[in-house]
Design a protein around this motif. Sequence first.
Motif, mmCIF file in Angstrom:
data_model
loop_
_atom_site.group_PDB
_atom_site.id
_atom_site.type_symbol
_atom_site.label_atom_id
_atom_site.label_comp_id
_atom_site.label_asym_id
_atom_site.label_seq_id
_atom_site.Cartn_x
_atom_site.Cartn_y
_atom_site.Cartn_z
ATOM 1 N N GLY A 110 0.645 -1.189 0.129
ATOM 2 C CA GLY A 110 0.108 0.558 0.187
ATOM 3 C C GLY A 110 1.210 0.973 0.083
ATOM 4 N N VAL A 111 1.729 1.308 -0.190
ATOM 5 C CA VAL A 111 2.714 2.203 -0.706
ATOM 6 C C VAL A 111 2.605 3.056 -2.631
ATOM 7 C CG1 VAL A 111 5.367 3.259 -0.477
ATOM 8 C CG2 VAL A 111 4.399 1.225 1.176
ATOM 9 N N GLY A 112 2.428 4.372 -2.565
ATOM 10 C CA GLY A 112 2.169 4.926 -3.717
ATOM 11 C C GLY A 112 3.069 5.573 -4.063
ATOM 12 N N GLU A 113 3.139 6.732 -4.608
ATOM 13 C CA GLU A 113 4.123 7.533 -5.121
ATOM 14 C C GLU A 113 4.297 8.123 -3.803
ATOM 15 O OE1 GLU A 113 5.441 8.818 -8.146
ATOM 16 O OE2 GLU A 113 4.510 6.588 -8.848
ATOM 17 N N PRO A 114 6.153 7.952 -3.814
ATOM 18 C CA PRO A 114 6.584 8.957 -2.866
ATOM 19 C C PRO A 114 6.625 10.477 -2.492
ATOM 20 C CG PRO A 114 8.563 8.531 -4.435
ATOM 21 C CD PRO A 114 7.263 8.111 -4.997
ATOM 22 N N PRO A 115 6.706 10.630 -1.504
ATOM 23 C CA PRO A 115 6.370 12.564 -1.551
ATOM 24 C C PRO A 115 8.333 12.560 -1.902
ATOM 25 C CG PRO A 115 6.509 11.849 0.760
ATOM 26 C CD PRO A 115 6.812 9.833 -0.521
ATOM 27 N N TYR A 116 9.000 12.615 -2.414
ATOM 28 C CA TYR A 116 10.575 13.096 -2.988
ATOM 29 C C TYR A 116 10.404 13.239 -4.125
ATOM 30 C CZ TYR A 116 10.632 10.986 1.812
ATOM 31 O OH TYR A 116 9.986 10.238 2.719
ATOM 32 N N PRO A 117 11.413 13.942 -4.768
ATOM 33 C CA PRO A 117 11.694 14.255 -6.531
ATOM 34 C C PRO A 117 11.955 13.056 -6.542
ATOM 35 C CG PRO A 117 12.417 15.988 -5.216
ATOM 36 C CD PRO A 117 12.243 14.693 -3.905
ATOM 37 N N LEU A 118 11.721 12.622 -7.775
ATOM 38 C CA LEU A 118 12.182 11.575 -8.177
ATOM 39 C C LEU A 118 13.711 11.641 -8.670
ATOM 40 C CD1 LEU A 118 8.634 10.312 -9.644
ATOM 41 C CD2 LEU A 118 9.674 10.303 -7.724
ATOM 42 N N GLU A 119 14.427 10.246 -9.071
ATOM 43 C CA GLU A 119 15.528 10.229 -9.453
ATOM 44 C C GLU A 119 15.259 9.142 -10.203
ATOM 45 O OE1 GLU A 119 18.410 9.842 -6.964
ATOM 46 O OE2 GLU A 119 18.633 11.235 -5.779
ATOM 47 N N ILE B 404 8.306 20.140 8.029
ATOM 48 C CA ILE B 404 8.644 19.476 9.414
ATOM 49 C C ILE B 404 8.189 18.400 9.552
ATOM 50 C CG2 ILE B 404 8.531 20.068 11.557
ATOM 51 C CD1 ILE B 404 8.202 22.927 10.306
ATOM 52 N N GLU B 405 7.110 17.869 9.163
ATOM 53 C CA GLU B 405 6.268 16.494 9.667
ATOM 54 C C GLU B 405 7.019 15.080 8.567
ATOM 55 O OE1 GLU B 405 4.299 19.046 8.705
ATOM 56 O OE2 GLU B 405 3.926 19.482 11.166
ATOM 57 N N ARG B 406 7.561 16.048 7.707
ATOM 58 C CA ARG B 406 8.030 15.162 6.962
ATOM 59 C C ARG B 406 9.201 14.310 7.166
ATOM 60 N NH1 ARG B 406 7.350 11.469 4.052
ATOM 61 N NH2 ARG B 406 5.109 12.480 3.631
ATOM 62 N N LEU B 407 10.135 16.173 7.789
ATOM 63 C CA LEU B 407 11.295 15.126 8.409
ATOM 64 C C LEU B 407 11.487 14.537 9.206
ATOM 65 C CD1 LEU B 407 13.300 19.141 9.004
ATOM 66 C CD2 LEU B 407 13.833 17.364 7.395
ATOM 67 N N ALA B 411 13.250 10.988 9.972
ATOM 68 C CA ALA B 411 13.881 10.940 11.340
ATOM 69 C C ALA B 411 13.361 9.405 11.999
ATOM 70 C CB ALA B 411 13.596 11.229 12.125
ATOM 71 N N TYR B 412 12.446 9.448 12.392
ATOM 72 C CA TYR B 412 11.912 7.955 13.151
ATOM 73 C C TYR B 412 12.248 6.762 12.071
ATOM 74 C CZ TYR B 412 8.542 4.256 14.764
ATOM 75 O OH TYR B 412 8.158 3.156 15.220
ATOM 76 N N ALA B 413 11.646 6.808 10.653
ATOM 77 C CA ALA B 413 12.244 5.762 9.800
ATOM 78 C C ALA B 413 14.283 5.553 10.162
ATOM 79 C CB ALA B 413 11.652 5.935 8.532
ATOM 80 N N ILE B 414 14.702 6.342 9.784
ATOM 81 C CA ILE B 414 16.235 6.412 9.784
ATOM 82 C C ILE B 414 16.783 5.728 11.210
ATOM 83 C CG2 ILE B 414 18.594 7.541 9.444
ATOM 84 C CD1 ILE B 414 16.525 9.441 7.814
ATOM 85 N N LYS B 415 16.084 6.956 12.367
ATOM 86 C CA LYS B 415 16.592 6.276 13.703
ATOM 87 C C LYS B 415 16.198 4.640 13.781
ATOM 88 C CE LYS B 415 15.509 8.364 17.749
ATOM 89 N NZ LYS B 415 17.201 8.998 18.292
#
Lengths: 212, 521
Positions: A110-119, B404-407, B411-415
Amino acid sequence: MVSFRMNRRTLKVEDGTTVLEAARDAGIYIPTLCYHPALESVGACRLCMVELSHRGRTGHVAACVTPAVDGSTVKTDTPAVKRIRKTVLELLIARCPEVAILRELGERLGVGEPPYPLENEACLLCGICVRACREIVGAEAIGFAERGAASEVLPPFAVPSARCISCGTCTTVCPARTFELSKVDAVGTMHGDSDDVRTRKCVVCDEHYTSS
Amino acid sequence: MKSPSDRTSSRKSLPETDVCPELASLGFFKSQRLLALRHRGLLNPEEIDEYIALGGYAALPKALFDMTPEEIVDEVKTSGLRGRGGAGFPTGIKWELARNAESKSGSKYVVCNADEGDPGAFMDRSLLEADPHAVLEGMVIGARAMGASEGFVYVRDEYPHAVRMITRAIEQAEDYGLLGSDILGSDFDFRVSVVRGGGAFVCGEETALMASIEGREGRPRPRPPYPSQSGLWGCPTNINNVETWANIPCIVERGGEWYSGIGTKESKGTKIFSLVGKVVNTGLIEVPMGMTLREIVFDIGGGVPRGRKFKAVQSGGPSGGCIPESLIDLPVDYEELAKAGAIMGSGGLIVMDEDTCMVDLARYFVSFLEEESCGKCVPCREGIKRMREILTDIVEARGKEGDIERLEELAYAIKEASLCGLGKTAPNPVLTTIRYFRDEYESHVLHKRCPAKVCKAMIVYRVVPERCTGCQRCVQVCPVNAISGPRSQPHNVDLDKCIKCGACYEICKFDAIAGDAIYIE
């Protein structure tokens, strides 16, 4: 023998069995990418994170490299575990948006489009090819170069290596199908002696194989 | 840095009759307690005789002839000494694990971890440079306790002087029969060699360090097996930090009981900190555990220079945490720092004043860790990179709601999911700055304002015409000729040319005739 709890069940496994192997035997799903049953596990992709409680301490561990411990409790499906896996998979999809196996995993988790710029990287850096080349083939023709996000799988010093026997194992084990033998030859880095070793295309499956 | 006024005032405060004040009467030294640094500045580190003359190598015969290996381990356990490299694992228990571990080949190893790579930290370097024999003596005692016959000092090659000092110390100790075969006629053999590291921060992590010593790429591997079970070449291996080793001779000589009398309930002994940043007295300090941050920053450090206001302390290096002014009375030990979201780390303390932007600070540390991540596991490699991207956006005025929430989510997953200590602690600077300075983040993201006036994308330099005397100092220092105006007339900043380097602001504040005629908006 080791006896421990996984989700609501009690599992009994041989000493030294990992949590992941125990789960697979019991039919409990834990997603993985860098795990390969024929290779040493390295715990690189971190998709197999589970919650482990033992002697009053609870934490998250990678199931593929954690041996099952007598009297412990493993949970594979807590909200925290899902939260971690979601972020990890989003990070991978953002790196390799075109890689099919990630999208399939995304659908399952259940994981869709990531919230980061795509590489647009082709390689997940899971290291299965590197381990297969070392542990199965014994050639050690490829390894990791650079570090961090700049890491790459390359032969030593990025020059064609005479140690490569053009066996194509790296292409076969790659979960991202990053190495197709024809492409590898075109790049000319993976197969140092490709001039000497001819590859042919299978008329049935269209895969390349070595003829010598 | 000391400003000229600080220097004159400290000179004036001395009574005129004192020709030369005693070291202990100076504020910087008064409340320090030197154990690991006991010989600091008192001996020539190149001469083993000087170390011996000051009582060095007295603990070694005691450990070899008067104590059994078990007794040595017990003494260290009694002392309550915990690993000074950062994680704070009880040293005695670690030694006991290595002592009791079976070795298939019969070999065991001890390692001194001197791969110090935190920006602004120089504890390990100074110890190796100033008192290499204390570290060596500790290693021989530890090797005896654990039954190891070979040791390594893993020191980064960027510390050439430390490499020279420890290499020379090993040669001298061998000449004196304090290292090598049949040490002091005790039948105990122990050799030490120096391994020079290539400078990767991650090689301070013990499994990566061992990989590096073995000649493989410096990447951590999962634990278990722990090094005490299966370390170098599959043999039981004990790795301790430089400072931990340097404490050992003291403990053996004066007893674990004595050592455990110093410090707090859970954290015994003293700790070396490198006190740096916006503080009058910078340098290495050694204080009993449990001393408050206030004492460290204001009594020993002499407070913040130039009359600026204290804002926070970054404790534990780049993967440590930021402790705000409201927690200035926090007693510094492993537990209290962890509660505040920071770590002891190897002992870096970076003091920050009101001119420090906490978002920019977090971005700096995260960029450092991004470069130093080995790239093996996904959360650390990809997650830290994404954190740095978001933080860069925020400081460059491109922040958006939800960042901020994204950070926090990253952070949670990285930790939770990273493979080694580098990743597990990497989000600390971000998490602590969000925890204590959330308003600064919100100001950047929502209002595109940097309260500390640091983030260049959000500030402009302007001249107050009524204050400017036209002294031309700013015109002269501006590297891009963005300031113009004839002498004795108010000057003007051309905002199109200005690169916001702050040179005009600094010179106007401190050296110009008018002073404070340039302000940051």
